[in-house]
Design an enzyme around this catalytic site. Sequence first.
Site, PDB file in Angstrom:
ATOM      1  N   GLY A 155    -121.158  61.770  27.034  1.00 49.25           N
ATOM      2  CA  GLY A 155    -120.787  60.455  26.535  1.00 49.25           C
ATOM      3  C   GLY A 155    -120.904  60.420  25.028  1.00 49.25           C
ATOM      4  O   GLY A 155    -120.839  61.456  24.349  1.00 49.25           O
ATOM      5  N   ARG A 156    -121.101  59.231  24.490  1.00 53.12           N
ATOM      6  CA  ARG A 156    -121.159  59.077  23.042  1.00 53.12           C
ATOM      7  C   ARG A 156    -122.276  59.917  22.430  1.00 53.12           C
ATOM      8  O   ARG A 156    -122.075  60.601  21.416  1.00 53.12           O
ATOM      9  CB  ARG A 156    -121.367  57.597  22.714  1.00 53.12           C
ATOM     10  CG  ARG A 156    -121.448  57.277  21.244  1.00 53.12           C
ATOM     11  CD  ARG A 156    -121.437  55.770  21.049  1.00 53.12           C
ATOM     12  NE  ARG A 156    -122.389  55.113  21.957  1.00 53.12           N
ATOM     13  CZ  ARG A 156    -122.424  53.812  22.175  1.00 53.12           C
ATOM     14  NH1 ARG A 156    -121.542  53.030  21.594  1.00 53.12           N
ATOM     15  NH2 ARG A 156    -123.331  53.291  22.991  1.00 53.12           N
ATOM     16  N   ILE A 157    -123.455  59.888  23.025  1.00 54.51           N
ATOM     17  CA  ILE A 157    -124.576  60.646  22.470  1.00 54.51           C
ATOM     18  C   ILE A 157    -124.427  62.129  22.757  1.00 54.51           C
ATOM     19  O   ILE A 157    -124.573  62.970  21.859  1.00 54.51           O
ATOM     20  CB  ILE A 157    -125.907  60.105  23.026  1.00 54.51           C
ATOM     21  CG1 ILE A 157    -126.135  58.672  22.543  1.00 54.51           C
ATOM     22  CG2 ILE A 157    -127.074  61.001  22.606  1.00 54.51           C
ATOM     23  CD1 ILE A 157    -127.369  58.005  23.115  1.00 54.51           C
ATOM     24  N   SER A 176    -121.239  67.076  34.069  1.00 61.73           N
ATOM     25  CA  SER A 176    -121.692  65.835  34.694  1.00 61.73           C
ATOM     26  C   SER A 176    -120.765  65.585  35.868  1.00 61.73           C
ATOM     27  O   SER A 176    -119.735  66.258  36.030  1.00 61.73           O
ATOM     28  CB  SER A 176    -121.695  64.654  33.717  1.00 61.73           C
ATOM     29  OG  SER A 176    -120.378  64.297  33.364  1.00 61.73           O
ATOM     30  N   THR A 235    -134.028  62.880  25.950  1.00 60.71           N
ATOM     31  CA  THR A 235    -134.137  61.660  25.152  1.00 60.71           C
ATOM     32  C   THR A 235    -133.360  60.532  25.824  1.00 60.71           C
ATOM     33  O   THR A 235    -133.052  59.530  25.192  1.00 60.71           O
ATOM     34  CB  THR A 235    -133.588  61.875  23.722  1.00 60.71           C
ATOM     35  OG1 THR A 235    -132.234  62.352  23.801  1.00 60.71           O
ATOM     36  CG2 THR A 235    -134.430  62.876  22.959  1.00 60.71           C
ATOM     37  N   ARG A 237    -133.361  58.960  29.871  1.00 58.20           N
ATOM     38  CA  ARG A 237    -134.237  58.117  30.676  1.00 58.20           C
ATOM     39  C   ARG A 237    -135.149  59.003  31.507  1.00 58.20           C
ATOM     40  O   ARG A 237    -134.703  59.990  32.101  1.00 58.20           O
ATOM     41  CB  ARG A 237    -133.427  57.190  31.586  1.00 58.20           C
ATOM     42  CG  ARG A 237    -132.690  56.081  30.852  1.00 58.20           C
ATOM     43  CD  ARG A 237    -133.677  55.091  30.239  1.00 58.20           C
ATOM     44  NE  ARG A 237    -133.008  53.996  29.542  1.00 58.20           N
ATOM     45  CZ  ARG A 237    -132.717  53.995  28.252  1.00 58.20           C
ATOM     46  NH1 ARG A 237    -133.006  55.070  27.518  1.00 58.20           N
ATOM     47  NH2 ARG A 237    -132.148  52.948  27.692  1.00 58.20           N
ATOM     48  N   GLU A 266    -143.799  53.611  31.169  1.00 52.98           N
ATOM     49  CA  GLU A 266    -144.050  53.505  29.740  1.00 52.98           C
ATOM     50  C   GLU A 266    -144.801  52.210  29.453  1.00 52.98           C
ATOM     51  O   GLU A 266    -144.459  51.175  30.017  1.00 52.98           O
ATOM     52  CB  GLU A 266    -142.738  53.533  28.960  1.00 52.98           C
ATOM     53  CG  GLU A 266    -141.975  54.837  29.103  1.00 52.98           C
ATOM     54  CD  GLU A 266    -140.693  54.885  28.278  1.00 52.98           C
ATOM     55  OE1 GLU A 266    -140.427  53.901  27.544  1.00 52.98           O
ATOM     56  OE2 GLU A 266    -139.956  55.877  28.376  1.00 52.98           O
ATOM     57  N   HIS A 285    -141.112  57.542  23.299  1.00 50.00           N
ATOM     58  CA  HIS A 285    -139.806  56.867  23.350  1.00 50.00           C
ATOM     59  C   HIS A 285    -139.400  56.379  21.954  1.00 50.00           C
ATOM     60  O   HIS A 285    -139.176  55.188  21.714  1.00 50.00           O
ATOM     61  CB  HIS A 285    -139.797  55.711  24.348  1.00 50.00           C
ATOM     62  CG  HIS A 285    -138.433  55.461  24.919  1.00 50.00           C
ATOM     63  ND1 HIS A 285    -138.220  54.942  26.166  1.00 50.00           N
ATOM     64  CD2 HIS A 285    -137.199  55.679  24.399  1.00 50.00           C
ATOM     65  CE1 HIS A 285    -136.921  54.837  26.406  1.00 50.00           C
ATOM     66  NE2 HIS A 285    -136.278  55.285  25.331  1.00 50.00           N
TER      67      HIS A 285
END
Length: 320
Positions: A155-157, A176, A235, A237, A266, A285
């Site tokens: 995706g974008r990241i 994916s 980085t 989830r 968390e 995080h």
Amino acid sequence: MKRYQIAVLDDYQNAALETADWSMLRERADITVFQDHVDDADSVVTRLLPFDIVCVMRERTPLPRSIIERLPNLKLISSTGSVNASIDAAAAADRGVAVSYTGYRSTPTIEFTWALILASARNIVAESNSVRSGGWQTSVGMDLHGRTLGVLGLGRIGSAVAGIGRDFGMNLIAWSQNMTSESAQAVGAVLVSKDQLFERADILTIHLILSRRTRGLVGAAELAKMKPTALLINTSRGPIVDEQALIDALRNKQIAGAAIDAFETEPLPASHPFRTLGNLLATPHLGYVSQGLYRTFYEDTVSNIRKWLDAQSTNANKGT
């Protein structure tokens, strides 16, 4: 004129009031900032009962129906980020509670992903600790040039992370569930099977959203396919990775190491094994925690609350 009560939750660094100008709200509202985190439902409800407006930082404090329905004073949830799956929007709508969101950009997470990759590959934390304790060189780091970067999700990241890997001279592979050869080729990667991704990657970095399909996607079977010299980076989830499977893999030196920035629970419990494993770089995080993005978050939050307050005043005047 009614005076509203605003709660700002989970402001760990006490940054909210310093990052934006809240003065425009103070004539009409009192602002209470909570730096600590509470997670059990009863404690959350007790804390939030007096407040009309609740400001949440991403998914740090979930607001499901079971909590929203116990907050009779709640009128506005102001969330940072462009979406927040931890807020039950339907429950808010049923109670007449407005929900607002802020701007967001992924560049801080992209940058932080590479901070973790480089720190892990070159053992930066251990080497810095060695210098601090009076020592010197203790390890030989991994070259990135010519190695294989496996990207789980483009995706974008993921696409941006892959592009930086390409600039380092790394070979790119990706997978994916819905990825096409064309989307992989667009960033210079080769689409491979899921098994091949784990088998071939020297560094495997995760960039997926959390869903029913991705929860636990990286488990014992996947980790067993990785090279003993490989590194796992997350980085995204925490629940995408089976925590116990990763703990076992790290304890047994099944993989060389991991760098994890997101966790199942968390803040991370004090006794969690992730806090003590020597081949794990764990960060709290921090992917989106940057000065620029916080400024966007809180400036937009103030703007959203101001607009909502203005609307309340307008409606009140019309009523009179």
